[in-house]
Design a protein around this motif. Sequence first.
Motif, PDB file in Angstrom:
ATOM      1  N   LYS A 118     -11.914   0.907   7.081  1.00 59.17           N
ATOM      2  CA  LYS A 118     -10.668   0.901   7.864  1.00 59.17           C
ATOM      3  C   LYS A 118     -10.068  -0.497   7.985  1.00 59.17           C
ATOM      4  N   GLU A 119     -10.054  -1.230   6.886  1.00 58.87           N
ATOM      5  CA  GLU A 119      -9.427  -2.547   6.909  1.00 58.87           C
ATOM      6  C   GLU A 119      -7.911  -2.414   6.819  1.00 58.87           C
ATOM      7  N   PRO A 120      -7.174  -3.359   7.414  1.00 62.03           N
ATOM      8  CA  PRO A 120      -5.710  -3.287   7.407  1.00 62.03           C
ATOM      9  C   PRO A 120      -5.143  -3.571   6.020  1.00 62.03           C
ATOM     10  N   PHE A 121      -3.921  -3.104   5.800  1.00 58.54           N
ATOM     11  CA  PHE A 121      -3.280  -3.350   4.503  1.00 58.54           C
ATOM     12  C   PHE A 121      -1.774  -3.229   4.648  1.00 58.54           C
ATOM     13  N   ALA A 122      -1.075  -3.738   3.620  1.00 64.08           N
ATOM     14  CA  ALA A 122       0.372  -3.573   3.500  1.00 64.08           C
ATOM     15  C   ALA A 122       0.659  -2.764   2.244  1.00 64.08           C
ATOM     16  N   MET A 123       1.659  -1.903   2.340  1.00 64.60           N
ATOM     17  CA  MET A 123       2.043  -1.045   1.217  1.00 64.60           C
ATOM     18  C   MET A 123       3.546  -1.122   1.018  1.00 64.60           C
ATOM     19  N   SER A 187       8.676  -5.715  -8.446  1.00 64.52           N
ATOM     20  CA  SER A 187       9.167  -5.349  -7.111  1.00 64.52           C
ATOM     21  C   SER A 187       8.180  -5.798  -6.044  1.00 64.52           C
ATOM     22  N   VAL A 188       6.895  -5.552  -6.283  1.00 61.72           N
ATOM     23  CA  VAL A 188       5.861  -5.973  -5.337  1.00 61.72           C
ATOM     24  C   VAL A 188       5.862  -7.490  -5.190  1.00 61.72           C
ATOM     25  N   GLU A 189       5.923  -8.185  -6.316  1.00 66.41           N
ATOM     26  CA  GLU A 189       5.894  -9.647  -6.291  1.00 66.41           C
ATOM     27  C   GLU A 189       7.123 -10.205  -5.579  1.00 66.41           C
ATOM     28  N   ALA A 190       8.286  -9.597  -5.809  1.00 67.66           N
ATOM     29  CA  ALA A 190       9.513 -10.080  -5.172  1.00 67.66           C
ATOM     30  C   ALA A 190       9.446  -9.932  -3.657  1.00 67.66           C
ATOM     31  N   VAL A 191       8.887  -8.832  -3.176  1.00 70.91           N
ATOM     32  CA  VAL A 191       8.771  -8.615  -1.734  1.00 70.91           C
ATOM     33  C   VAL A 191       7.733  -9.567  -1.137  1.00 70.91           C
ATOM     34  N   PRO A 198       0.930 -10.438   1.850  1.00 69.51           N
ATOM     35  CA  PRO A 198       0.189  -9.892   0.706  1.00 69.51           C
ATOM     36  C   PRO A 198       0.219  -8.367   0.713  1.00 69.51           C
ATOM     37  N   ILE A 199       0.512  -7.757  -0.433  1.00 74.11           N
ATOM     38  CA  ILE A 199       0.651  -6.307  -0.544  1.00 74.11           C
ATOM     39  C   ILE A 199      -0.520  -5.744  -1.350  1.00 74.11           C
ATOM     40  N   ALA A 200      -1.189  -4.749  -0.790  1.00 70.73           N
ATOM     41  CA  ALA A 200      -2.331  -4.130  -1.463  1.00 70.73           C
ATOM     42  C   ALA A 200      -1.908  -2.943  -2.312  1.00 70.73           C
ATOM     43  N   TYR A 201      -1.027  -2.100  -1.789  1.00 78.42           N
ATOM     44  CA  TYR A 201      -0.713  -0.830  -2.437  1.00 78.42           C
ATOM     45  C   TYR A 201       0.792  -0.626  -2.568  1.00 78.42           C
TER      46      TYR A 201
END
Length: 361
Positions: A118-123, A187-191, A198-201
């Motif tokens: 249950k670690e946090p993440f950004a999507m 798109s992920v890199e631009a955001v 940092p974006i995981a998913y």
Amino acid sequence: MRPNRKKVVRALGYTMAAALLIALATGGYVWVSAQRTMNAMYEPLPSAEWVDPVFETEEEPASRPPQAPANAAEEIEPAAEDEAPVIPIRTLDPNPSEPMKIGEEDVARLRNPNTANKEPFAMLLLGVDERPGDRGRSDTMILLTVQPRSGRAIALSIPRDTRVLMPNSGRYDKINHAYAFGGTSLSVEAVERAFGVPIAYYMKTNMDGLVSIVDTLGGVDVDNTRAFDYEGYSFPAGKQHLDGEAALAYSRMRKQDPQGDFGRTQRQRQILSDAIDRVADAGTVTKLPKLLSHLSEYVRTNLAPGQMFDLVAKYRSAIGSVDIMYLQGKGKTIDGIYYYTITAEERRRIQSEMLKGLGAN
């Protein structure tokens, strides 16, 4: 917290989770179909090095600010083991326009979370408009951060016209063009570069797939706040039932809406929210094989099957609230092109709130 915000969590972050949850309960053929669907949707991203963001001003070219001395860094104490983990963050400069710096270990943890723990993440959620022979552009971009141990999620709707520096060219452009230039990975890199998170998913949906999914569900109900006509359809103010084609048109209009992209995002949430309610209805179980087939055709994600199951079992019930964030900027025409511009201070505000949410500090 308004009641409909709980629906927003489901609609934004767990569009597939509800369908998979029912699929798991039905067993047999649907279970096999769910496994095949998850495998078909899986599309990993190429690894990319994390680059510390630079919140440039509109008038100046991008340049990397000088690094603060190591002894000037201010770190946040980590939380106890039984508390939500806190991300050590240090600022490069007390100036609020400077980005916050994240330690290398924490970048790695956020980009590769252990969903079993249950670690946090950004999507990043992408709704793309793809056509034959044309990769298309991203119509919808939502940055979602999830911290299950604190029960908090934050959703940021990013206007498609937002002016950013493109990582591949170093030139200014609209953020939705990143998908046209480099697909999901750019798109992920631009955001990441624009907001320093940092974006995981990611989860990408072809907007045309919305038609098939809505029709399979028997349509959706929406409550339109402003009457308008678009693509041959007339949408009066008030509650109405839409089929797939009408729902797609309803979700796409923006130029007639005084709120622009923000208004369109609200309409898309209405459609997703009602679709989720219909998927969760017991009477939809017989439609699951067809729904799963549509998902496998129109949805792509770098969530592995095991991670999807973790989201269903360990994250969905843990999220009790969601904060909706909006970019505070202004429309501006530059060289004859309309952009939505945001200041360095606004980028820092977004980064700070989202990192706090992820760290639960």
